[in-house]
Every structure is written in structure tokens, then in C-alpha cells.
Motif scaffolding. Sequence first.
Motif, short mmCIF file in Angstrom:
data_model
loop_
_atom_site.label_atom_id
_atom_site.label_comp_id
_atom_site.label_asym_id
_atom_site.label_seq_id
_atom_site.Cartn_x
_atom_site.Cartn_y
_atom_site.Cartn_z
N SER A 2 0.82 -1.20 0.00
CA SER A 2 0.00 0.00 0.00
C SER A 2 0.86 1.26 0.00
O SER A 2 1.88 1.33 0.68
CB SER A 2 -0.90 0.00 1.24
OG SER A 2 -1.54 1.26 1.38
N GLN A 3 0.43 2.23 -0.79
CA GLN A 3 1.09 3.54 -0.78
C GLN A 3 0.31 4.53 0.07
O GLN A 3 0.57 5.72 0.02
CB GLN A 3 1.22 4.06 -2.23
CG GLN A 3 2.14 3.20 -3.10
CD GLN A 3 3.56 3.16 -2.56
OE1 GLN A 3 4.23 4.18 -2.42
NE2 GLN A 3 4.02 1.96 -2.23
N LYS A 19 4.42 5.76 5.17
CA LYS A 19 3.46 5.00 4.39
C LYS A 19 2.90 3.85 5.23
O LYS A 19 3.57 3.34 6.13
CB LYS A 19 4.14 4.43 3.14
CG LYS A 19 4.61 5.51 2.17
CD LYS A 19 5.32 4.88 0.99
CE LYS A 19 5.82 5.96 0.02
NZ LYS A 19 6.56 5.36 -1.12
N ASP A 113 8.86 3.82 5.71
CA ASP A 113 9.38 5.00 5.01
C ASP A 113 9.48 6.20 5.94
O ASP A 113 9.19 7.33 5.55
CB ASP A 113 8.52 5.32 3.79
CG ASP A 113 8.64 4.25 2.71
OD1 ASP A 113 9.39 4.46 1.75
OD2 ASP A 113 8.00 3.19 2.86
#
Length: 367
Positions: A2-3, A19, A113
Motif C-alpha cells: 500500500s502507498q 506509508k 518509510d
Amino acid sequence: MSQQRAILLLADGTVYEGKAAGKIGTTTGEICFNTGMTGYQEIFTDPSYYGQLLVTTNAHIGNYGTADKDTESDSVKIAGLICKNFTVPYSRHQAEASIQDYFEEEGVVGISDVDTRAIVRHIRNKGAMNAIISSENFDLDDLKKQLAAAPDMDGLELSSYVTTKEAYTMGEENAPHRVAVLDLGTKRNILRNFLQRDCYVKVFPAKSSMEEIMAFQPDGLFISNGPGDPGAMDYAVKTAQAMLEEDKPMFGICLGHQILARAVGIPTYKMHHGHRGINHPVKNLITGKSEITSQNHGFGVSPEAIEQNLDVVEVTHRNLNDDTIEGIRIKGKDAFSVQYHPEASPGPHDAAYLFDQFVDAIRARKK
């Protein structure tokens, strides 16, 4: 992977954006970090991490996938994951699933991230604190309210949430040694170490009575690792005191170490940010040798109180980084404990001799 956006909010107001990793949702817990380079699935499933948001200092998490044989309990125990690279494709042929599929199945919320180096430095400077991860709610005021309602780890009893519900046995019933395990959140590899040493093991729920434990007719008594504040576990302290009165060989690991110390009047304290990783140097004061150890604890045994009770307790191990107490022996008893994890899964095997030491004590007593 998933972003979708995710956010990490610490109790002191510090915010990190990244993220979504794993299940989309919101989770709270005490933030801590682990410096291990391998063994992420063993860490995720270690009951001692129950209620904690884990920051992994290793940059890549998920690159070798997940497999059932790597678990240390029946489910993921961390409250959430914070990592740099959440790597969904995996390359290990023994793996059975990606970390994303594993987290979705286990219902684990995470964030990736983010600058984990900055987060770790912040925890090292400011100390352990509660935090919240969300990949579904980005209203900071609302997240602050949810975070304020989360309980502090200091004073929190958690072993009753992770202990076995029913007693069970492992190994051969006619094995030469019988070990009773008080399960405060035990790891599977601890039990494997007993089986490898010809022990028949019975694992008891955390709040079992001494009568139930002794009905097994054990040759040795063991108190396991587990989560939460040992200062909130008077029930386990009373059991440990009753175990000492039985005068059988006795061994404690991690939380079991802290409970044994409390059983002889040594208090515990909340550490600034704890020890978590597989590279902690410890000196054995009896042999003079040092060992690299696996550790996971946010509480410690009071060194000041031990100094005042040297007629009761002998310090056997010390941490070479900060001189904290890593092992004790109760004088006049066959009872000892260590703060770290000699079963080392993941981690080095330097301290596996402690299981031999315990079984040797059982063998000598039976003679």
C-alpha cells in the motif's frame, strides 16, 4: 504494498509521516527499538513485546518473508511496527508468505518509510513513551486524545494477557528430569532448550497455585520471560516465594529474573529506554568471561537495593554497557536468574550454558 499515507505521533507531540504497512488501522503502545539485524518474525511473536510499538533499526524488514517455524508464540505480540523499508517481495525458499500478507492476517498496523535513525535517537534522548500509529485517521487532535487514553507501561500488568489459558506438557513423560514452567509469556525456544536436555516440561498459567504446580512433582522450577511491569505482579512474586520455600533448583529469565528478585525483597524500576537487541555485552562475574546476549526488557533490578542485601543475593552478571544487573543467585538456595535471553532466538548462543547449569543442578540434587 500500500502507498497509503500513515502517521506516527509520540506522546511528547513529535510527529513522523510515512506509508502504511500491514493492516490499515490505528494502534497505540509504548514505543521501543530493537537493534537486531535478523530474526524479525521471532521478535514480532515474542510475548515480552506485548503492548509495544517496535522500531527496527535494521533498514530492511520483510526481505526473507515469514514462516510458521520462526514464531515464538501463537500470534504476533507487538502492538505495531515502525520501520524504514517494508519489503514485500521475498527471496527465501523456506518462506510461506510475504510480511504484508502476514501482517494483514495477524491484524498488525505499521508505518514504513520514516527516518528510523531519527526516531531511535529521539527515544534514546527522551526515553520510552507511548505513541500512536494510524493509516486511517490523520486528525492530530483526535489522535492526541486517543493517545492520552492509552495506559502507561509503568504499573501495567500484562502477563495475564499472554499466558497459556490451560496447562500443557511437552516432551517424553519418562524423561529423566521434570521441569515446571510458570508461563508469564514464555518463548517457544525456551521450552525447546529444556526438551533438548532430556526434560519433561509442564507449562502452567501465570496465576496457577503452588498446589497445582507441585502436583506435577517437578525436579526443577522455572519462571519465564513476559511483558509488563514486574512491580504490578504481586501474584507472581508470591508464587516465586513459595517456589523458594520448596528448595528445588530454580531458574528465571528476563521477567522471571525480576520476579525472583522481588521475591527476596529487591525492587525493580522503569528503565529510561530499555535494552532490546542481540548484541548486548554481559560479563559473567563468576567465570570472568564475557558473552554477547539477546535482550528485551524495559525494567531492571535495583542495584542500590542489591548492595544493601548482599547477604541474600549475589550478583553473577553485569551489563558492560551500563553496569546494570544482568544476573543474580539467591544465597543458600539453588536459585538463579538472568535478565537476558540465553535461548537466543534470535541472537547468539553464548549463554546457552545456563540451561546446562540448571539441569546439572537438578541432576545433582536427585543424586
